[in-house]
Design a protein around this motif. Structure first.
Motif, PDB file in Angstrom:
ATOM      1  N   ASP A   9      43.394  60.129   1.561  1.00  0.00           N
ATOM      2  CA  ASP A   9      44.125  59.155   0.732  1.00  0.00           C
ATOM      3  C   ASP A   9      44.224  57.794   1.419  1.00  0.00           C
ATOM      4  O   ASP A   9      45.280  57.151   1.401  1.00  0.00           O
ATOM      5  N   LEU A  10      43.124  57.347   2.013  1.00  0.00           N
ATOM      6  CA  LEU A  10      43.099  56.068   2.721  1.00  0.00           C
ATOM      7  C   LEU A  10      43.141  54.921   1.712  1.00  0.00           C
ATOM      8  O   LEU A  10      42.339  54.884   0.771  1.00  0.00           O
ATOM      9  N   ALA A  11      44.070  54.000   1.891  1.00  0.00           N
ATOM     10  CA  ALA A  11      44.255  52.914   0.923  1.00  0.00           C
ATOM     11  C   ALA A  11      44.656  51.638   1.637  1.00  0.00           C
ATOM     12  O   ALA A  11      45.220  51.664   2.737  1.00  0.00           O
ATOM     13  N   ARG A  12      44.369  50.507   0.976  1.00  0.00           N
ATOM     14  CA  ARG A  12      44.749  49.203   1.524  1.00  0.00           C
ATOM     15  C   ARG A  12      45.091  48.253   0.383  1.00  0.00           C
ATOM     16  O   ARG A  12      44.314  48.100  -0.559  1.00  0.00           O
ATOM     17  N   SER A  13      46.249  47.638   0.475  1.00  0.00           N
ATOM     18  CA  SER A  13      46.653  46.612  -0.484  1.00  0.00           C
ATOM     19  C   SER A  13      47.046  45.356   0.272  1.00  0.00           C
ATOM     20  O   SER A  13      47.424  45.415   1.450  1.00  0.00           O
ATOM     21  N   PHE A  14      46.940  44.218  -0.398  1.00  0.00           N
ATOM     22  CA  PHE A  14      47.267  42.926   0.200  1.00  0.00           C
ATOM     23  C   PHE A  14      48.312  42.220  -0.667  1.00  0.00           C
ATOM     24  O   PHE A  14      48.198  42.204  -1.901  1.00  0.00           O
ATOM     25  N   ASP A  15      49.301  41.646  -0.005  1.00  0.00           N
ATOM     26  CA  ASP A  15      50.311  40.865  -0.713  1.00  0.00           C
ATOM     27  C   ASP A  15      49.750  39.491  -1.053  1.00  0.00           C
ATOM     28  O   ASP A  15      49.143  38.828  -0.215  1.00  0.00           O
ATOM     29  N   ILE A  16      49.956  39.047  -2.274  1.00  0.00           N
ATOM     30  CA  ILE A  16      49.482  37.756  -2.753  1.00  0.00           C
ATOM     31  C   ILE A  16      50.680  36.872  -3.062  1.00  0.00           C
ATOM     32  O   ILE A  16      51.617  37.295  -3.746  1.00  0.00           O
ATOM     33  N   GLY A  17      50.651  35.626  -2.562  1.00  0.00           N
ATOM     34  CA  GLY A  17      51.741  34.698  -2.842  1.00  0.00           C
ATOM     35  C   GLY A  17      53.042  35.128  -2.200  1.00  0.00           C
ATOM     36  O   GLY A  17      54.062  35.269  -2.885  1.00  0.00           O
ATOM     37  N   ARG A  18      53.022  35.332  -0.880  1.00  0.00           N
ATOM     38  CA  ARG A  18      54.226  35.793  -0.184  1.00  0.00           C
ATOM     39  C   ARG A  18      55.302  34.718  -0.168  1.00  0.00           C
ATOM     40  O   ARG A  18      55.022  33.530  -0.061  1.00  0.00           O
ATOM     41  N   ARG A  19      56.546  35.149  -0.277  1.00  0.00           N
ATOM     42  CA  ARG A  19      57.697  34.254  -0.245  1.00  0.00           C
ATOM     43  C   ARG A  19      58.446  34.431   1.081  1.00  0.00           C
ATOM     44  O   ARG A  19      58.324  35.456   1.749  1.00  0.00           O
ATOM     45  N   LEU A  20      59.226  33.416   1.450  1.00  0.00           N
ATOM     46  CA  LEU A  20      60.079  33.541   2.627  1.00  0.00           C
ATOM     47  C   LEU A  20      61.142  34.599   2.406  1.00  0.00           C
ATOM     48  O   LEU A  20      61.494  35.360   3.316  1.00  0.00           O
ATOM     49  N   ILE A  21      61.650  34.653   1.193  1.00  0.00           N
ATOM     50  CA  ILE A  21      62.676  35.627   0.848  1.00  0.00           C
ATOM     51  C   ILE A  21      62.239  36.330  -0.436  1.00  0.00           C
ATOM     52  O   ILE A  21      61.838  35.689  -1.406  1.00  0.00           O
TER      53      ILE A  21
END
Length: 317
Positions: A9-21
């Motif tokens: 179950d190897l998986a990878r996701s990336f956060d897009i448009g990260r916020r400070l909070i």
């Protein structure tokens, strides 16, 4: 046969448009949970169009990218990113662009010496002897060792990249488009070299490419990726001769063939990765899609013998 590599179950996701909070604006699932097994001495070909997650999967396998979920086992050993040297001693990476993958400020001797010092602890005469052995294995002259990467052709640079990958005496090589940047005649030379090294050293290969002819020629089994997920797997001759997933058939029809007009296959576009559709991601491009395809994600299942497909309506042989 002995199991060389296994993912669960190897998986990878990336956060897009990260916020400070607060949470990120969106999340991109580059690789959805994938479970594969590779036997010792086998070549697993990994194919799929651009953006399907091939390179992200490869980089997770060698520890260059941390997985978001799942695990990697090599010869029954669970790999931990807290011990990066373990990755280097067991599995190594051969890059697509051979020249840019080599440090332009270092001589070839310095490039080859680094993994030998850090992963194998070699010094002095042992180090020199191992460098000479590596260069002989990839059929390069010893006087090249004092030169810099920009002084070599693409084929020579890729041989150096292969020698660097072999420096730590790994069990497995991940080959990410290793011949796509080379001329056709040079491609054949590098592929023959890889075949000879595999036989001589007992290596296991994961061969990633978009060139289906090359993958079919070198692979024992095939794994087909689409939209970050594994959609078909099986012996190479079966997957290409009788594809069971409509996407695999589309890939085969899209490959240039003498006498067949280009653009004859129904292609369409990939779904929006930031707004993936429900159900099967290939439904919008599939001529066999029904309501269940647009509603439920199909699970990878055995279709016939050792051929698997993630499809509600697998193709007939």
């Amino acid at each position: 046969m002995t199991l060389a590599l296994q993912t669960r179950d190897l998986a990878r996701s990336f956060d897009i448009g990260r916020r400070l909070i607060g949470p990120p604006r969106a999340r991109l699932h580059a690789v959805r949970p994938i479970s594969i097994q590779v036997q010792q001495g086998e070549t697993l070909g990994i194919v799929g169009e651009s953006g399907c997650g091939k390179s992200t999967l490869a980089r997770m396998l060698v520890g260059l990218v941390a997985p978001s979920a799942g695990s990697i086992e090599i010869e029954g050993r669970l790999l931990d990113r807290a011990d990066p040297a373990a990755f280097g001693r067991l599995i190594q990476y051969v890059f697509q662009d051979p020249v840019s993958s080599l440090n332009p400020r270092k001589t070839i001797r310095q490039i080859l010496a680094a993994p030998l010092r850090h992963l194998r602890g070699l010094r002095g005469r042992e180090l020199d002897a191992r460098i000479a052995e590596l260069f002989a294995a990839v059929s390069l002259r010893s006087d090249f060792l004092s030169r810099y990467p920009h002084e070599f052709s693409g084929g020579q640079a890729q041989r150096i990249g292969i020698a660097r990958a072999l420096a730590a005496s790994p069990r497995i090589l991940v080959l990410d488009e290793p011949v796509s940047a080379l001329d056709v005649s040079v491609q054949a030379q590098v592929l023959n070299l890889l075949a000879d090294l595999k036989a001589k050293l007992g290596l296991t290969y994961l061969f990633i490419s978009h060139d289906l002819a090359v993958v079919e020629a070198v692979s024992d089994r095939i794994a087909v990726l689409y939209f970050g997920a594994l959609v078909e797997s099986g012996p190479a001759h079966k997957v290409f001769a009788t594809p069971r997933h409509p996407y695999t058939k589309l890939l085969a029809l899209s490959a240039p063939v003498v006498g067949r007009p280009l653009g004859g296959a129904q292609s369409g576009e990939l779904p929006d990765p930031l707004n993936p559709p429900p159900g099967c991601a290939f439904a919008g491009r599939c001529p066999h899609a029904t309501e269940i395809c647009r509603r439920e994600m199909p699970a990878l299942r055995a279709i016939e013998g050792d051929q698997h497909a993630a499809c509600h309506h697998p193709l007939a042989p």
